[in-house]
Design an enzyme around this catalytic site. Structure first.
Site, short mmCIF file in Angstrom:
data_model
loop_
_atom_site.label_atom_id
_atom_site.label_comp_id
_atom_site.label_asym_id
_atom_site.label_seq_id
_atom_site.Cartn_x
_atom_site.Cartn_y
_atom_site.Cartn_z
CG ASP A 8 22.21 6.39 7.90
OD1 ASP A 8 22.80 7.42 7.53
OD2 ASP A 8 22.10 6.05 9.09
CG ASP A 10 27.54 8.37 10.75
OD1 ASP A 10 28.62 7.82 11.02
OD2 ASP A 10 27.44 9.40 10.05
MG LIG Z 1 22.34 7.23 10.74
#
Ligand SMILES: [Mg+2]
Length: 176
Positions: A8, A10
């Site tokens: 991922d 963020d």
């Molecule tokens: Mg995230």
């Protein structure tokens, strides 16, 4: 065959909360403390009248372009990229203006990845990699037998159901 690994962006690669806090300070003159954010989403930790500002920041061109990368992420992902088939998976289409910023950010900081490894999407439920690192456990629910690592963040401190990684040194210890 290399195992596939979804990472991922963020609050896993990028310190998005720090960036929100910088923009919040610019607008309101102060940041939120770690204590204020503990166990909460940023939008839940601000006064009720400010709850919409996070969404506004996230869709402002440039917001995602200069987010600070987490310590050691660049070096550890470089090594992981030799051992796993990596895909950077980000639910980015909620914020159309984030797309170019995110690609440029990855190109600049992770030049050893190529564009085919960028999966900027809407819903991550199509993703079925062998391993996944994410700060949102909701992205683990649909996985069929994948190994998951919950990247620790202020909003997920109370979650106990998933194995955690607290920083990229820990990712290296577990996966390299
Ligand atoms: Mg995230």
């Amino acid at each position: 065959m290399m195992l596939t690994l979804a990472i991922d962006m963020d609050e896993t690669m990028a310190d998005t909360t720090r960036q929100i806090n910088k923009w919040y300070e610019r607008e309101f003159g102060h940041t939120l403390t770690e204590e204020q954010l503990h166990g909460k989403e940023f939008r839940q930790a601000v006064p009720p009248g400010h709850s919409g500002v996070v969404h506004k920041y996230l869709n402002t061109p440039g917001f995602f372009r200069d987010i600070e990368v987490y310590p050691d992420a660049i070096e550890v992902v470089r090594e992981l990229n030799k051992k796993y088939q990596i895909f950077v998976v980000s639910a980015a289409t909620e914020f159309p203006n984030s797309l170019k910023d995110k690609i440029e950010w990855l190109d600049e900081l992770f030049p050893y990845l190529n564009w085919k490894q960028y999966c900027l999407c809407g819903d991550k439920s199509l993703v079925q990699t062998d391993l996944m690192i994410d700060d949102r456990s909701r992205n683990f629910i649909h996985l069929k037998g994948s190994k998951t690592y919950l990247y620790s963040a202020h909003h997920n401190v109370a979650e106990t159901a998933y194995e955690r990684v607290n920083d990229w040194k820990e990712v290296a210890q577990k996966l390299l």
